[in-house]
Design an enzyme around this catalytic site. Structure first.
Site, PDB file in Angstrom:
ATOM      1  N   PRO A  16       1.038  -1.158   0.071  1.00  0.00           N
ATOM      2  CG  PRO A  16      -0.567  -1.575   1.701  1.00  0.00           C
ATOM      3  CD  PRO A  16       0.478  -2.107   1.275  1.00  0.00           C
ATOM      4  N   GLY A  19       0.088   5.124   4.224  1.00  0.00           N
ATOM      5  CA  GLY A  19      -0.105   4.703   5.534  1.00  0.00           C
ATOM      6  C   GLY A  19       0.258   5.673   6.477  1.00  0.00           C
ATOM      7  CG  LEU A  20      -1.444   6.378  11.214  1.00  0.00           C
ATOM      8  CD1 LEU A  20      -1.927   7.724  10.896  1.00  0.00           C
ATOM      9  CD2 LEU A  20      -2.119   5.654  12.312  1.00  0.00           C
ATOM     10  N   GLY A  21       1.767   7.010   9.766  1.00  0.00           N
ATOM     11  CA  GLY A  21       3.046   7.072  10.529  1.00  0.00           C
ATOM     12  C   GLY A  21       2.884   7.246  12.038  1.00  0.00           C
ATOM     13  CG  ASP A  46       6.624   3.222   9.011  1.00  0.00           C
ATOM     14  OD1 ASP A  46       7.184   2.734   8.365  1.00  0.00           O
ATOM     15  OD2 ASP A  46       7.175   4.030   9.691  1.00  0.00           O
ATOM     16  CE1 TYR A  51      10.334   6.046  14.741  1.00  0.00           C
ATOM     17  CE2 TYR A  51       8.193   5.090  13.838  1.00  0.00           C
ATOM     18  CZ  TYR A  51       9.366   5.540  13.752  1.00  0.00           C
ATOM     19  OH  TYR A  51       9.783   5.843  12.558  1.00  0.00           O
ATOM     20  CE  LYS A  80      10.625   2.980   9.946  1.00  0.00           C
ATOM     21  NZ  LYS A  80       9.492   3.432  10.666  1.00  0.00           N
ATOM     22  CG  HIS A 113      14.950   3.103  12.525  1.00  0.00           C
ATOM     23  ND1 HIS A 113      14.082   3.282  13.578  1.00  0.00           N
ATOM     24  CD2 HIS A 113      14.630   4.270  11.893  1.00  0.00           C
ATOM     25  CE1 HIS A 113      13.362   4.191  13.553  1.00  0.00           C
ATOM     26  NE2 HIS A 113      13.767   4.935  12.522  1.00  0.00           N
TER      27      HIS A 113
END
Ligand code: A2P
Length: 316
Positions: A16, A19-21, A46, A51, A80, A113
């Protein structure tokens, strides 16, 4: 529902393109953001271990799957490998932790990453002893471990982030080219050469910070405001759209994957709706003129505190 564009990976898997970060999405916010996004029609989330929110993202994915909002087949999840798990034996446990947090048996894409390594256990380096050089933690060995976790079925695809041609060639020589390279890209950093390099090798480029990541720490006082740029605002007015929508649709039109972050329900919907816009050739050309090689994320953090890395060396 808005139709979702996809890009073909080398093995013909369709990824796709929107996407949503979730970078900078705080625990306490990201659960609702992911649920709203999946209900609205997002098919791609993502993520990254660093994070610090994969557990909550995973809860939202699990609840959405259980509620029948989406099926696992329809969903694309990227994560990542953090810089502290580059040593061969550390890669699989790092991915297993991500899978446990995301409550998934496998992810669709796992990326290295950064081309930068820390000592195991170090989240962010505090002194010179916390870093590993690329001689001590060679990217080729990390990539061998990435190939192994793919073979083991823990991830369907493997790729890289923040890497330039030299690194991509190096890893390709290990035996398998990355499927994806995720890098900063927006009208002020169009990455034309890298995009061409990647597409010549059937590597899909994912654009991060497509809106300029104005919510990040350590912003520079004089950094350009993409969302207020006159060219973007003028096109937005012509199309009766928002500036963010123009930036997102531009990224998709030029053949990259794009992952705008939002935790605001209205903006989550607005960003998805950008896929319905059409930009004219003139509008695409006007945005092409905005390139000035400007990085919002210049990698400066990785060159401080006794680091063996240099700013120029990161993007090779
Ligand atoms: P918020 O999460 O409150 O919506 P990037 O994707 O480049 O990292 O940018 C993320 C930043 O852009 C966040 O501050 C996010 O705020 C904001 N943002 C996301 N979508 C929009 C939008 N449609 N309009 C304006 N700002 C947006």
């Amino acid at each position: 529902m808005t139709s979702q564009p996809t890009l073909s990976l080398r093995d013909k898997t369709e990824m796709p393109a929107f996407g949503l970060g979730t970078w900078k999405s705080k625990p306490g916010e990201v659960y609702d953001a992911v649920k709203v996004a999946l209900s609205a029609g997002y098919r791609h989330i993502d993520c990254a271990a660093v994070y610090g929110n994969e557990n909550e993202v995973g809860q939202a994915i699990e609840d959405s799957l259980n509620a029948g909002v989406i099926t696992r087949d329809e969903l694309w999840v990227t994560s990542k490998l953090w810089n502290n798990a580059h040593l061969f034996d550390d890669v699989r446990p790092a991915l297993e932790q991500t899978l446990a947090d995301l409550r998934l048996d496998f992810i669709d894409l796992y990326l290295i990453h950064w081309p930068i390594a820390f000592r195991p256990g170090v989240g962010f380096p505090a002194g010179p002893e916390d870093w590993l050089t690329l001689k001590e933690a060679p990217l080729e060995k990390t990539w061998e471990a990435m190939i192994e976790v793919k073979k083991a079925g823990l991830t369907a695809q493997i790729g890289v982030s923040n890497m330039g041609p030299e690194r991509i060639e190096l890893l390709t020589g290990v035996g398998e080219a990355p499927a994806v390279n995720q890098v900063e890209s927006h009208p002020h950093l169009q990455q034309r050469d890298l995009l061409e390099f990647c597409s010549n090798r059937d590597i899909v480029l994912t654009a991060y910070s497509p809106l300029g990541s104005t919510d990040r720490e350590h912003r520079k006082d004089d950094e350009p405001a993409l969302l207020e740029h006159p060219i973007i605002c003028e096109i937005a007015e012509e199309l009766d759209a928002s500036a963010a929508q123009i930036l997102i649709k531009w990224a998709v039109e030029r053949g990259t994957v794009v992952i705008p972050k939002s935790v605001n329900p209205g903006r989550i919907e607005e960003n998805l709706a950008s896929l319905e816009l059409s930009l004219t050739d003139e509008q695409m050309k006007a945005i092409a003129e905005m390139d000035k090689g400007y990085r919002y994320l210049d990698g400066e953090f990785f060159t401080k505190k006794g680091s063996p890395y240099s700013a120029d060396g990161i993007w090779r």
